[in-house]
Motif scaffolding. Structure first.
Motif, PDB file in Angstrom:
ATOM      1  N   SER A 179     -14.167  -7.932  -6.201  1.00  0.00           N
ATOM      2  CA  SER A 179     -13.746  -7.339  -4.927  1.00  0.00           C
ATOM      3  C   SER A 179     -14.951  -6.841  -4.123  1.00  0.00           C
ATOM      4  O   SER A 179     -15.936  -6.347  -4.674  1.00  0.00           O
ATOM      5  CB  SER A 179     -12.800  -6.174  -5.232  1.00  0.00           C
ATOM      6  OG  SER A 179     -12.848  -5.199  -4.232  1.00  0.00           O
ATOM      7  N   VAL A 193     -14.538  -4.383  -1.791  1.00  0.00           N
ATOM      8  CA  VAL A 193     -14.339  -2.933  -1.628  1.00  0.00           C
ATOM      9  C   VAL A 193     -14.874  -2.169  -2.839  1.00  0.00           C
ATOM     10  O   VAL A 193     -15.629  -1.199  -2.703  1.00  0.00           O
ATOM     11  CB  VAL A 193     -12.832  -2.624  -1.398  1.00  0.00           C
ATOM     12  CG1 VAL A 193     -12.538  -1.133  -1.534  1.00  0.00           C
ATOM     13  CG2 VAL A 193     -12.395  -3.127  -0.025  1.00  0.00           C
ATOM     14  N   SER A 194     -14.504  -2.609  -4.056  1.00  0.00           N
ATOM     15  CA  SER A 194     -14.918  -1.818  -5.228  1.00  0.00           C
ATOM     16  C   SER A 194     -16.417  -1.908  -5.463  1.00  0.00           C
ATOM     17  O   SER A 194     -17.032  -0.952  -5.933  1.00  0.00           O
ATOM     18  CB  SER A 194     -14.156  -2.243  -6.482  1.00  0.00           C
ATOM     19  OG  SER A 194     -14.161  -3.639  -6.622  1.00  0.00           O
ATOM     20  N   SER A 233      -7.856   2.524   0.321  1.00  0.00           N
ATOM     21  CA  SER A 233      -6.867   1.464   0.552  1.00  0.00           C
ATOM     22  C   SER A 233      -7.348   0.454   1.580  1.00  0.00           C
ATOM     23  O   SER A 233      -6.744  -0.605   1.749  1.00  0.00           O
ATOM     24  CB  SER A 233      -5.553   2.080   1.017  1.00  0.00           C
ATOM     25  OG  SER A 233      -5.789   2.827   2.187  1.00  0.00           O
ATOM     26  N   GLU A 234      -8.427   0.779   2.269  1.00  0.00           N
ATOM     27  CA  GLU A 234      -8.940  -0.170   3.268  1.00  0.00           C
ATOM     28  C   GLU A 234     -10.361   0.224   3.644  1.00  0.00           C
ATOM     29  O   GLU A 234     -10.723   1.395   3.587  1.00  0.00           O
ATOM     30  CB  GLU A 234      -7.972  -0.152   4.464  1.00  0.00           C
ATOM     31  CG  GLU A 234      -8.586  -0.175   5.771  1.00  0.00           C
ATOM     32  CD  GLU A 234      -7.630  -0.037   6.945  1.00  0.00           C
ATOM     33  OE1 GLU A 234      -6.422  -0.305   6.857  1.00  0.00           O
ATOM     34  OE2 GLU A 234      -8.150   0.370   7.985  1.00  0.00           O
ATOM     35  N   SER A 274      -9.975  -2.365  -8.181  1.00  0.00           N
ATOM     36  CA  SER A 274      -9.772  -3.356  -7.120  1.00  0.00           C
ATOM     37  C   SER A 274      -9.799  -4.753  -7.721  1.00  0.00           C
ATOM     38  O   SER A 274      -8.941  -5.573  -7.447  1.00  0.00           O
ATOM     39  CB  SER A 274     -10.838  -3.206  -6.040  1.00  0.00           C
ATOM     40  OG  SER A 274     -10.681  -1.962  -5.390  1.00  0.00           O
ATOM     41  N   SER A 281      -5.458  -5.333  -6.900  1.00  0.00           N
ATOM     42  CA  SER A 281      -6.019  -6.668  -6.629  1.00  0.00           C
ATOM     43  C   SER A 281      -5.108  -7.578  -5.814  1.00  0.00           C
ATOM     44  O   SER A 281      -5.545  -8.598  -5.295  1.00  0.00           O
ATOM     45  CB  SER A 281      -6.398  -7.358  -7.944  1.00  0.00           C
ATOM     46  OG  SER A 281      -5.232  -7.616  -8.691  1.00  0.00           O
ATOM     47  N   GLN A 292      -8.628  -5.045   2.552  1.00  0.00           N
ATOM     48  CA  GLN A 292      -7.936  -4.276   1.517  1.00  0.00           C
ATOM     49  C   GLN A 292      -8.692  -4.469   0.194  1.00  0.00           C
ATOM     50  O   GLN A 292      -9.498  -5.401   0.062  1.00  0.00           O
ATOM     51  CB  GLN A 292      -6.494  -4.766   1.399  1.00  0.00           C
ATOM     52  CG  GLN A 292      -5.586  -4.237   2.512  1.00  0.00           C
ATOM     53  CD  GLN A 292      -4.112  -4.455   2.197  1.00  0.00           C
ATOM     54  OE1 GLN A 292      -3.735  -5.517   1.694  1.00  0.00           O
ATOM     55  NE2 GLN A 292      -3.290  -3.477   2.495  1.00  0.00           N
ATOM     56  N   PRO A 293      -8.405  -3.630  -0.805  1.00  0.00           N
ATOM     57  CA  PRO A 293      -9.219  -3.664  -2.037  1.00  0.00           C
ATOM     58  C   PRO A 293      -9.195  -4.983  -2.803  1.00  0.00           C
ATOM     59  O   PRO A 293     -10.149  -5.308  -3.499  1.00  0.00           O
ATOM     60  CB  PRO A 293      -8.609  -2.552  -2.896  1.00  0.00           C
ATOM     61  CG  PRO A 293      -7.902  -1.660  -1.950  1.00  0.00           C
ATOM     62  CD  PRO A 293      -7.465  -2.495  -0.800  1.00  0.00           C
ATOM     63  N   GLU A 336       0.804  -1.229   0.000  1.00  0.00           N
ATOM     64  CA  GLU A 336       0.000   0.000   0.000  1.00  0.00           C
ATOM     65  C   GLU A 336       0.834   1.275   0.000  1.00  0.00           C
ATOM     66  O   GLU A 336       0.422   2.308  -0.546  1.00  0.00           O
ATOM     67  CB  GLU A 336      -0.913  -0.027   1.242  1.00  0.00           C
ATOM     68  CG  GLU A 336      -1.842   1.145   1.328  1.00  0.00           C
ATOM     69  CD  GLU A 336      -2.457   1.320   2.713  1.00  0.00           C
ATOM     70  OE1 GLU A 336      -2.847   0.317   3.334  1.00  0.00           O
ATOM     71  OE2 GLU A 336      -2.542   2.489   3.146  1.00  0.00           O
TER      72      GLU A 336
END
Ligand SMILES: Cc1cc2nc3c(=O)[nH]c(=O)nc-3n(C[C@H](O)[C@H](O)[C@H](O)COP(=O)(O)OP(=O)(O)OC[C@H]3O[C@@H](n4cnc5c(N)ncnc54)[C@H](O)[C@@H]3O)c2cc1C
Length: 545
Positions: A142, A144-145, A221-222, A68, A93, A111-112, A47
């Motif tokens: 993902s 996150v995305s 980033s998280e 991501s 990724s 994380q992503p 990161e």
């Protein structure tokens, strides 16, 4: 060359760099455009390089496009039309850290790069009694995305961004890009645990975390999300509504169920016959043909698969008493509406048992076995086990690739043609009837199959998803698909059908005059004065820079 500059400037233990050919090959395919040309890609292994890359973009004037998992099929991951600067994909990724924030409370920090499958395996392996927030896009996407896209899914935490309690990000401003953004609560918390922020979505002061969703204002980033607990009991329900005359009652049933059993019943889907046929049959016209099924073909396929005019699909989560009470309510309300099936009924158990016996390979049993398998996959996904049950839809008009669900599918890499029309519809029978007519009039004009699903997210909120499926190799079909979507979006606005999400091309066709978009522009100009982060993604492109 840009890739050489990046190789020189970035710590090669923390990144992998791809040149133009490799980057375009890896990330350039979409489900609705020719292959994109990408100048370089940075695959992040740590990161800490994100801030440095933003500094380089500000200094050397190139643009960064974070992904991501890069599988925004039907919408597109990159808005490339808004900038002529060199383009660098930032692939997150490989950042796959999963941190247990609190197992008892069901709080997890990702994380992503953490996909639905990664999270599912983590929760199973570590005996977390919680569900993965799955979507129809399947195991390789993902978490996150999807939340950043404000996507929604199938488990009771339907609205994925609503389940985000906290996040960390990097903003593109040249003076602040190397310091990680955190909320005011995180900054004030001196306990070193940074726990409390992860339990409280709104933070302190203006709510800024939201500006990182459907935007181009930071690289996340998280993310800490609140998971839905695995229920003690679960049951899915299927209501076959044979006649359209019962449509208003179906809507009432859905609305009342969601209002009275909020938290117990997940989102409810209502699908029309054509959509059901597309899920259960092969395209009778062959995948290369740019033509809709005739009414007769639809009726014939529906008859052989015993498909109704409308099908309601939902899920009930709770202890056994709650599940029983909800089932009772649904049964009572569905009286006169159609036939109700519950996944935990004796009949279903009996059929499953019989089908597991070594019976002869006759057609009717094979069809039944397939249907029971789909039902099982449907149940799995409702309980947070990701699978690819929804993905074959994207292959309906793909003449080259048949979707083999035993391997990981990727509609963009397989050359599928797909766009989404995803408007919000007022929860009123008249508006919904209007919408059905509207889609059934416009899509066939372009030889696009009018496939309708209403996803009822709340008792007062319906999102319709109309997949526009076409043969990407056929230029005329491709043009027709884009024209069809254009007409749906523009004409739909007149009726109050407003998309909740847009593809990368449509994002730039918006009217940016309203004060909302002018505010977005002002925020963008101040956070990203050099316009280096994903220019044009859900924002006006004429940024002062
Ligand atoms: C058959 C089928 C069914 C589908 N079902 C669903 C469904 O049920 N629900 C649903 O929501 N979608 C669904 N989709 C649409 C889509 O595939 C998913 O939403 C998918 O999760 C989005 O792609 P992604 O997660 O790989 O995002 P990415 O492509 O990685 O990113 C999407 C966008 O977010 C931005 N972004 C990504 N990561 C970051 C980051 N860390 N920081 C800042 N910005 C970032 C990117 O710039 C990009 O523009 C479906 C698609 C298909 C083909």
């Amino acid at each position: 060359m840009l890739s050489e500059l990046l190789t020189t400037e970035l710590d090669n233990k923390k990144v992998l760099i791809l040149d133009t050919a490799a980057a375009s090959q890896n990330y350039g395919q979409t489900t609705f455009s020719p292959q994109l040309v990408i100048d370089a890609a940075v695959i992040v292994l740590d990161e800490s390089v994100i801030g440095k890359l933003l500094t380089l973009a500000n200094r050397y004037s190139f643009c960064i496009y974070p992904i991501s998992s890069g599988k925004n099929w039907g919408y597109g991951s990159f808005q490339f039309q808004s900038s002529s600067k060199p383009k660098v994909v930032l692939d997150l990724s490989k950042l796959k850290k999963i941190t247990s924030t609190d197992k008892k409370l069901g709080l997890i920090t990702l994380q992503p790069g953490v996909t639905q499958q990664d999270l599912y395996e983590f929760l199973s392996k570590n005996n977390w009694p919680y569900m993965t927030p799955v979507t129809g896009a399947g195991p390789s996407c993902s978490i996150v995305s999807n939340a950043l896209e404000r996507g929604y899914g199938i488990t009771p935490r339907t609205d994925h961004f609503a389940a985000v309690n906290a996040l960390k990000a990097y903003i593109p401003h040249p003076e602040h890009c190397e310091t990680r953004y955190e909320s005011a609560i995180s900054a004030l918390d001196s306990s070193k645990e940074d726990f409390i922020d992860k339990t409280f979505k709104w933070g302190l002061g203006p709510y800024l975390d939201g500006i990182f969703s459907q935007s181009n204002l930071g690289i996340v980033s998280e993310m800490t999300i609140r998971l839905a607990p695995l229920p003690k009991n679960f049951c899915s329900f299927y209501i076959k509504v044979p006649n359209h005359s019962n449509f208003p009652n179906a809507i009432e049933l859905i609305r009342d169920t969601l209002q009275q059993f909020e938290g117990t019943v997940g989102s409810i889907n209502l699908m029309d016959r054509r959509r059901l046929v597309s899920m259960t049959s092969k395209n009778p016209n062959g995948p290369a043909t740019h033509a809709t099924m005739t009414e007769q073909q639809v009726l014939q396929l529906a008859k052989s698969n015993q498909l109704p005019e409308w099908m309601i699909v939902g899920s009930i989560y709770g202890d056994s008493k709650i599940v029983q009470a909800t089932k009772k309510f649904i049964l009572k309300r569905a009286n006169n509406l159609g036939t109700v099936y519950f996944s935990d009924s004796l009949l279903m158990k009996f059929v499953n048992r019989v089908l597991s016996l070594p019976l002869p390979q006759i057609e009717i049993l094979t069809t039944l076995r397939e249907q029971m398998k789909s039902l099982q996959e449907g149940t799995d996904i409702m309980l947070g086990k990701p699978n690819q049950i929804a993905l074959p839809l994207a292959y309906w008009r793909n003449p080259r690739v048949f979707p083999d669900k035993s391997i990981l599918l990727n509609p963009a890499k397989d050359g599928c043609g797909l766009l989404w029309y995803a408007p919000l519809i007022p929860m009123k029978t008249a508006s919904l009837e209007n919408f059905i007519q509207f889609v059934r009039t416009i899509c066939p004009k372009y030889q696009i199959e009018p496939l309708i699903t209403f996803t009822n997210l709340r008792h007062d909120c319906i999102d319709a998803t109309v997949p526009i499926v076409f043969n990407l190799e056929d230029k005329d079909a491709c043009d027709a698909a884009h024209s069809c979507l254009n007409e749906l979006i523009n004409a739909g606005l007149e009726f109050g059908f407003v998309p909740y999400r847009l593809n990368t091309g449509q994002q730039q066709k918006m009217d940016f005059k309203p004060v909302f978009w002018q505010t977005v522009k002002l925020i963008k100009e101040s956070l990203d004065p050099n316009n280096i982060l994903h220019p044009g993604r859900y924002s006006p492109h004429n940024i002062k820079s």
